[in-house]
Design an enzyme around this catalytic site. Structure first.
Site, PDB file in Angstrom:
ATOM      1  N   SER A 155      44.280  41.897  31.489  1.00  0.00           N
ATOM      2  CA  SER A 155      43.909  40.774  32.343  1.00  0.00           C
ATOM      3  C   SER A 155      45.109  40.297  33.162  1.00  0.00           C
ATOM      4  O   SER A 155      45.647  41.057  33.967  1.00  0.00           O
ATOM      5  CB  SER A 155      43.311  39.654  31.486  1.00  0.00           C
ATOM      6  OG  SER A 155      42.701  38.675  32.304  1.00  0.00           O
ATOM      7  N   ASP A 179      41.284  45.846  32.519  1.00  0.00           N
ATOM      8  CA  ASP A 179      40.513  44.855  33.265  1.00  0.00           C
ATOM      9  C   ASP A 179      41.427  43.792  33.876  1.00  0.00           C
ATOM     10  O   ASP A 179      41.401  42.624  33.475  1.00  0.00           O
ATOM     11  CB  ASP A 179      39.440  44.200  32.401  1.00  0.00           C
ATOM     12  CG  ASP A 179      38.236  43.768  33.236  1.00  0.00           C
ATOM     13  OD1 ASP A 179      37.882  44.499  34.176  1.00  0.00           O
ATOM     14  OD2 ASP A 179      37.674  42.688  32.984  1.00  0.00           O
ATOM     15  N   HIS A 249      34.863  41.589  29.520  1.00  0.00           N
ATOM     16  CA  HIS A 249      36.288  41.597  29.868  1.00  0.00           C
ATOM     17  C   HIS A 249      37.099  42.317  28.792  1.00  0.00           C
ATOM     18  O   HIS A 249      37.989  43.121  29.101  1.00  0.00           O
ATOM     19  CB  HIS A 249      36.749  40.143  30.008  1.00  0.00           C
ATOM     20  CG  HIS A 249      38.050  39.955  30.714  1.00  0.00           C
ATOM     21  ND1 HIS A 249      38.418  40.663  31.841  1.00  0.00           N
ATOM     22  CD2 HIS A 249      39.089  39.107  30.458  1.00  0.00           C
ATOM     23  CE1 HIS A 249      39.620  40.266  32.251  1.00  0.00           C
ATOM     24  NE2 HIS A 249      40.053  39.329  31.418  1.00  0.00           N
TER      25      HIS A 249
END
Length: 451
Positions: A155, A179, A249
């Site tokens: 992330s 991601d 996610h």
């Protein structure tokens, strides 16, 4: 009694130290910390095969366990709105060290990532990168090679890895973005996010492009499991609570970890869209390189020399997964020739069974197809299990209609070809009549030779 207690603690935590020695641990904070926000403080926790269960906190390169001549992998987590420890961290560390003798450095910036103000956490990214650059500079003085450095960023952590890579002018060996965060980064120039120039090899797994993730390609190769949006097994409504927001996610991390276990070799295919991939139009890599298509995850670096060539385009790769570990999907091409006078538009549900009666259900089906007389339609069907010998096949055809008469689909020929194991014999069935929404089971036979 005291000795038994110490042994119990040893077994419970796996700590290979003296009873009086404590192990540095990831910073665990509460939701209260998120409410008031946290100032940035970075802890660097080193794990090697010599101290697998008890980290060494690095304040410099002066270390009991750090061998800078070995490959070093950094793990950089992302935004932590509740302050909790990422549940996947211990497993990822152990898996990395199980497959390779290296240094694993966990970048704990939970103080700085824990806040309800996502913008503040994002602003801390470049500060974290500066701290990592200082450590790496020291490692280089000690004899480390930039090409032996691998950063795994999750992330926001993916963009932090990109900032570090930019500081070293793209000379890092590899950056893996799991991601990469989308909010506040979409539309930003390459200097403000992860991009292919940040390392010699940049691979990315996108699993939540319509939510917390970043949709566009960011690496030399970008993998899009299940199209990169909704992941199988994840909640589809907000009523599922926090899982609704984080499941898609987090799937990128779980897929990367699964690749380390090598339970199955998930293959990804280059394509211009997920729709074309699902319709069976992109199932080969022969035009790009003289080896099989890439595997997403840890072993994607095996294709580095092909994917990083100057004249090679950025690659978007697609693949399907099951809803739980090991996430394997086994694909078949299903060629169908029908002889209905009128066009029938519909979908198939397919179940395979082996000689023991064990069944594999079709988990990945293409969009509804238009079946026209004597016109072959090829479907790409994914199953949750793999059978070397298929004894029975069950078919259910549906047009999606809930009222009116049940349509019939007259099949002249149906052929099953394994994409996952193309060397296996092809299986066929001839002259078959399917009644809509009615299961038809049959024993397949070897296909007739065309010679």
């Amino acid at each position: 009694m005291l000795r038994l207690f110490v042994v119990f603690i040893y077994l419970l935590y796996g700590v290979k130290t003296d009873p009086g020695e404590t192990c540095p641990a990831f910073t665990t904070l509460s939701f209260g910390s998120a409410l008031i926000g946290t100032d940035l403080k970075v802890k660097l926790l080193l794990y090697t095969r010599q101290n697998l269960n008890c980290a060494e906190e690095l304040n410099s390169t002066a270390s009991k366990y750090l061998n800078v001549t070995k490959k070093t992998t950094f793990i950089i987590h992302g935004y932590r709105p509740t302050g909790s420890t990422p549940v996947w961290i211990p497993d990822l560390i152990h898996l990395l060290l199980s497959v390779e003798d290296l240094n694993v450095i966990l970048v704990d910036w939970n103080r700085g990532a824990t806040t309800l103000n996502y913008s503040n956490a994002s602003k801390n990214g470049k500060k974290v990168a500066e701290i990592l650059k200082k450590l790496i500079d020291g490692m280089l003085v000690g004899g480390a090679s930039l090409d032996f450095l691998h950063m795994i960023g999750v992330s926001l952590g993916a963009h932090i890895a990109g900032f570090v890579g930019e500081m070293f002018k793209g000379a890092l060996g590899r950056i893996t973005g799991l991601d990469p965060a989308g909010p506040l980064y979409r539309g930003k120039p390459p200097s403000e996010r992860l991009d292919p120039t940040d390392a010699r090899f940049v691979d990315v797994i996108h699993s939540d492009t319509d939510g917390l993730g970043y949709a566009e390609a960011l690496g030399h190769v970008d993998f899009y499991p299940n199209g990169g949006t909704d992941q199988p097994g994840c909640p589809l409504t907000v009523f599922s609570g926090l899982q609704y927001f984080k499941c898609d996610h987090q799937r990128s991390v779980l897929l990367f970890m699964s690749s380390l276990k090598q339970s199955c070799n998930i293959t990804a295919y280059p394509c211009d869209s997920y729709r074309n991939y699902r319709n069976g139009k992109c199932t080969s890599c022969e035009t790009f390189w003289p080896m099989p298509c890439p595997m997403p995850g840890y072993y994607a670096h095996k294709w580095r020399s092909y994917l990083t060539q100057q004249n090679h385009p950025v690659m978007s790769m697609f693949f399907d997964t099951a809803d739980k570990e090991p996430f394997c999907i086994y694909h078949y091409f299903v060629d169908i020739i029908t002889w209905n006078k009128d066009t029938r538009r519909g979908t198939f549900s397919i179940v395979l069974a082996d000689e023991t009666g064990k069944k594999a259900e079709s988990k990945v089906n293409p969009e509804a197809a238009a079946f026209q007389r004597y016109n072959q339609i090829t479907l790409l069907i994914g199953f949750d299990q793999d059978f070397e010998n298929v004894e029975r096949i069950s078919l259910t055809f549906s047009t999606g209609s809930v009222i009116g008469p049940k349509f019939k689909l007259r099949v002249l020929q149906m052929r099953f070809r394994s994409l996952t194991n193309p060397e296996r014999p092809q299986l066929c069935r001839y002259d078959l009549i399917l009644i809509e929404n009615t299961k038809k089971t049959f024993k397949p036979i070897p296909c007739w030779s065309r010679s």
